[in-house]
Design a protein around this motif. Structure first.
Motif, PDB file in Angstrom:
ATOM      1  N   HIS A 119      -6.498  10.971  -4.087  1.00 19.13           N
ATOM      2  CA  HIS A 119      -7.328  12.169  -4.282  1.00 19.13           C
ATOM      3  C   HIS A 119      -6.708  13.070  -5.359  1.00 19.13           C
ATOM      4  O   HIS A 119      -5.514  13.360  -5.331  1.00 19.13           O
ATOM      5  CB  HIS A 119      -7.446  12.946  -2.973  1.00 19.13           C
ATOM      6  CG  HIS A 119      -8.237  14.201  -3.093  1.00 19.13           C
ATOM      7  ND1 HIS A 119      -9.612  14.221  -2.994  1.00 19.13           N
ATOM      8  CD2 HIS A 119      -7.857  15.493  -3.334  1.00 19.13           C
ATOM      9  CE1 HIS A 119     -10.042  15.463  -3.149  1.00 19.13           C
ATOM     10  NE2 HIS A 119      -8.991  16.247  -3.356  1.00 19.13           N
ATOM     11  N   GLY A 120      -7.534  13.479  -6.313  1.00 18.77           N
ATOM     12  CA  GLY A 120      -7.075  14.379  -7.361  1.00 18.77           C
ATOM     13  C   GLY A 120      -6.403  13.705  -8.541  1.00 18.77           C
ATOM     14  O   GLY A 120      -6.039  14.371  -9.511  1.00 18.77           O
ATOM     15  N   THR A 121      -6.260  12.379  -8.514  1.00 18.67           N
ATOM     16  CA  THR A 121      -5.637  11.649  -9.611  1.00 18.67           C
ATOM     17  C   THR A 121      -6.698  11.255 -10.650  1.00 18.67           C
ATOM     18  O   THR A 121      -7.900  11.389 -10.405  1.00 18.67           O
ATOM     19  CB  THR A 121      -4.959  10.368  -9.092  1.00 18.67           C
ATOM     20  OG1 THR A 121      -5.988   9.486  -8.599  1.00 18.67           O
ATOM     21  CG2 THR A 121      -3.969  10.685  -7.977  1.00 18.67           C
TER      22      THR A 121
ATOM     23  N   ARG B  99     -15.103  -5.087 -10.370  1.00 22.47           N
ATOM     24  CA  ARG B  99     -14.258  -4.968  -9.177  1.00 22.47           C
ATOM     25  C   ARG B  99     -13.813  -3.524  -8.976  1.00 22.47           C
ATOM     26  O   ARG B  99     -13.896  -2.978  -7.872  1.00 22.47           O
ATOM     27  CB  ARG B  99     -13.047  -5.886  -9.318  1.00 22.47           C
ATOM     28  CG  ARG B  99     -12.061  -5.817  -8.157  1.00 22.47           C
ATOM     29  CD  ARG B  99     -10.796  -6.600  -8.478  1.00 22.47           C
ATOM     30  NE  ARG B  99      -9.833  -6.507  -7.389  1.00 22.47           N
ATOM     31  CZ  ARG B  99      -9.686  -7.418  -6.439  1.00 22.47           C
ATOM     32  NH1 ARG B  99     -10.448  -8.504  -6.454  1.00 22.47           N
ATOM     33  NH2 ARG B  99      -8.798  -7.267  -5.488  1.00 22.47           N
ATOM     34  N   ALA B 100     -13.363  -2.894 -10.055  1.00 24.31           N
ATOM     35  CA  ALA B 100     -12.899  -1.508  -9.965  1.00 24.31           C
ATOM     36  C   ALA B 100     -14.030  -0.570  -9.566  1.00 24.31           C
ATOM     37  O   ALA B 100     -13.818   0.398  -8.816  1.00 24.31           O
ATOM     38  CB  ALA B 100     -12.297  -1.078 -11.303  1.00 24.31           C
ATOM     39  N   PHE B 101     -15.232  -0.836 -10.052  1.00 21.14           N
ATOM     40  CA  PHE B 101     -16.386  -0.007  -9.712  1.00 21.14           C
ATOM     41  C   PHE B 101     -16.584   0.021  -8.195  1.00 21.14           C
ATOM     42  O   PHE B 101     -16.822   1.073  -7.601  1.00 21.14           O
ATOM     43  CB  PHE B 101     -17.626  -0.572 -10.408  1.00 21.14           C
ATOM     44  CG  PHE B 101     -18.855   0.270 -10.278  1.00 21.14           C
ATOM     45  CD1 PHE B 101     -19.158   1.248 -11.216  1.00 21.14           C
ATOM     46  CD2 PHE B 101     -19.746   0.091  -9.223  1.00 21.14           C
ATOM     47  CE1 PHE B 101     -20.305   2.025 -11.094  1.00 21.14           C
ATOM     48  CE2 PHE B 101     -20.899   0.854  -9.096  1.00 21.14           C
ATOM     49  CZ  PHE B 101     -21.172   1.831 -10.042  1.00 21.14           C
ATOM     50  N   GLY B 102     -16.481  -1.141  -7.562  1.00 20.35           N
ATOM     51  CA  GLY B 102     -16.622  -1.195  -6.115  1.00 20.35           C
ATOM     52  C   GLY B 102     -15.463  -0.540  -5.392  1.00 20.35           C
ATOM     53  O   GLY B 102     -15.663   0.211  -4.428  1.00 20.35           O
ATOM     54  N   GLU B 103     -14.245  -0.801  -5.837  1.00 20.26           N
ATOM     55  CA  GLU B 103     -13.075  -0.205  -5.198  1.00 20.26           C
ATOM     56  C   GLU B 103     -13.093   1.316  -5.286  1.00 20.26           C
ATOM     57  O   GLU B 103     -12.525   2.010  -4.425  1.00 20.26           O
ATOM     58  CB  GLU B 103     -11.800  -0.749  -5.841  1.00 20.26           C
ATOM     59  CG  GLU B 103     -11.541  -2.206  -5.506  1.00 20.26           C
ATOM     60  CD  GLU B 103     -10.321  -2.762  -6.206  1.00 20.26           C
ATOM     61  OE1 GLU B 103      -9.866  -2.131  -7.202  1.00 20.26           O
ATOM     62  OE2 GLU B 103      -9.823  -3.817  -5.776  1.00 20.26           O
ATOM     63  N   ASN B 104     -13.746   1.835  -6.310  1.00 20.41           N
ATOM     64  CA  ASN B 104     -13.833   3.290  -6.429  1.00 20.41           C
ATOM     65  C   ASN B 104     -14.639   3.915  -5.292  1.00 20.41           C
ATOM     66  O   ASN B 104     -14.526   5.110  -5.034  1.00 20.41           O
ATOM     67  CB  ASN B 104     -14.430   3.671  -7.788  1.00 20.41           C
ATOM     68  CG  ASN B 104     -13.412   3.576  -8.902  1.00 20.41           C
ATOM     69  OD1 ASN B 104     -12.208   3.508  -8.642  1.00 20.41           O
ATOM     70  ND2 ASN B 104     -13.867   3.569 -10.139  1.00 20.41           N
ATOM     71  N   ARG B 105     -15.444   3.130  -4.598  1.00 23.44           N
ATOM     72  CA  ARG B 105     -16.138   3.648  -3.421  1.00 23.44           C
ATOM     73  C   ARG B 105     -15.156   3.881  -2.275  1.00 23.44           C
ATOM     74  O   ARG B 105     -15.350   4.777  -1.454  1.00 23.44           O
ATOM     75  CB  ARG B 105     -17.247   2.689  -2.982  1.00 23.44           C
ATOM     76  CG  ARG B 105     -18.282   2.431  -4.041  1.00 23.44           C
ATOM     77  CD  ARG B 105     -18.860   3.717  -4.599  1.00 23.44           C
ATOM     78  NE  ARG B 105     -19.809   4.334  -3.661  1.00 23.44           N
ATOM     79  CZ  ARG B 105     -20.219   5.597  -3.748  1.00 23.44           C
ATOM     80  NH1 ARG B 105     -19.748   6.397  -4.689  1.00 23.44           N
ATOM     81  NH2 ARG B 105     -21.095   6.071  -2.888  1.00 23.44           N
ATOM     82  N   ASN B 106     -14.091   3.072  -2.218  1.00 27.98           N
ATOM     83  CA  ASN B 106     -13.011   3.357  -1.266  1.00 27.98           C
ATOM     84  C   ASN B 106     -12.297   4.646  -1.643  1.00 27.98           C
ATOM     85  O   ASN B 106     -12.018   5.501  -0.790  1.00 27.98           O
ATOM     86  CB  ASN B 106     -11.991   2.218  -1.249  1.00 27.98           C
ATOM     87  CG  ASN B 106     -12.552   0.897  -0.790  1.00 27.98           C
ATOM     88  OD1 ASN B 106     -12.265  -0.136  -1.391  1.00 27.98           O
ATOM     89  ND2 ASN B 106     -13.347   0.875   0.264  1.00 27.98           N
ATOM     90  N   ILE B 107     -12.007   4.785  -2.932  1.00 27.10           N
ATOM     91  CA  ILE B 107     -11.266   5.960  -3.396  1.00 27.10           C
ATOM     92  C   ILE B 107     -12.074   7.231  -3.180  1.00 27.10           C
ATOM     93  O   ILE B 107     -11.523   8.287  -2.872  1.00 27.10           O
ATOM     94  CB  ILE B 107     -10.868   5.770  -4.876  1.00 27.10           C
ATOM     95  CG1 ILE B 107      -9.822   4.649  -4.966  1.00 27.10           C
ATOM     96  CG2 ILE B 107     -10.327   7.062  -5.486  1.00 27.10           C
ATOM     97  CD1 ILE B 107      -9.559   4.134  -6.336  1.00 27.10           C
TER      98      ILE B 107
END
Length: 272
Positions: free
Chosen positions: A79-81, A199-207
């Motif tokens: 968060h915040g990065t 892949r990163a696009f999907g993982e960003n939903r976790n973030i």
């Protein structure tokens, strides 16, 4: 209408392409099913049935759910990065913003003026992939992680909608992975970079704290089924061929992405 579409509807407040003589300069107009959302290529009956395709979400207390919780804790630490900032950008599915999601890995901006077939292809496949997740979403009505942990999300203006929308599988992930698979067909020489961005696009939903890890993993599976089904649609195949020619012409013209690709790469280098 489904919440994934309603969220974007709520938030909605280059060089010319050289046409192919054998192809109309502009794709045929397609009606919107909601403001900002074009009709997809697949009928409701032709959409993959995600409820039949994927298993139930991990049960509380299971090893799979423990992994979901572990990824949630790692995500909250970001968060915040810069990765959080990029995740916020990726959460926005409005066009024209969303058209440039893969511009850095493609090496050129995707615009309605320069690449109209590709632009519309992305809009229509977004609808197909997003809607394909809803038979499972509506059935399981899985609670999202931010409801459980009460931590912030990337898009607080969407929080009330997301809290009522099933978490499993991830619609955003299905859309991003479907886009990646389509773009790999269009630009096969850039397969690795496109797949990594998807892949990163999907993982960003976790973030963003709006999806569990298993939501993201199964979102990719639904995307794969959707794109496989799209191959049987003549309109999709025709638009795909036109989009491939457009992208090649745009890349050959020397046009560059308008996004800050160095900042994007640095943000996505932050591991989850």
């Amino acid at each position: 209408m489904k919440t994934l579409l309603a969220i974007v509807a709520l938030t909605v407040a280059g060089c010319a392409h050289v046409p192919d003589p054998a192809q109309p300069a502009q794709p045929a107009k397609v009606p919107e099913i909601l403001p900002g959302f074009l009709q997809g290529y697949l009928s409701k009956e032709a959409l993959p049935n995600s409820l039949a395709l994927i298993p139930p979400p991990p049960a509380p207390g299971s090893g799979a759910f423990a992994f979901d919780e572990e990824i949630m804790r790692k995500s909250l630490a970001l968060h915040g990065t810069p990765r959080w900032t990029q995740a916020t950008l990726d959460a926005d599915l409005r066009f024209p913003h969303a058209a440039d999601t893969f511009s850095c890995v493609l090496g050129v901006s995707v615009t309605q003026a320069r690449t109209p077939y590709l632009y519309q292809l992305l809009r229509r496949t977004m609808t197909d992939a997003g809607l394909a997740t809803y038979s499972a979403k509506d059935h399981y009505q899985r609670t999202r992680p931010f409801v459980a942990n009460q931590a912030p999300i990337c898009t607080p203006q969407e929080q009330a909608f997301l809290a009522k929308d099933g978490s499993y599988p991830s619609g955003h992930t299905a859309i991003g992975w479907a886009w990646a698979m389509v773009l790999i067909e269009i630009a096969p020489a850039r397969t690795d970079a496109i797949a990594a961005r998807g892949r990163a696009f999907g993982e960003n939903r976790n973030i963003c704290n709006v999806h569990w890890r298993s939501d993201v993993l199964e979102g990719r599976f639904v995307a794969a089924a959707t794109v496989a089904r799209l191959q049987s649609e003549p309109a999709f195949r025709s638009d795909l061929a036109a989009a491939k020619k457009e992208l090649a012409a745009a890349q050959a013209s020397g046009a560059k992405p308008t996004r800050d690709c160095r900042a994007e790469a640095a943000a996505l280098a932050q591991p989850l």
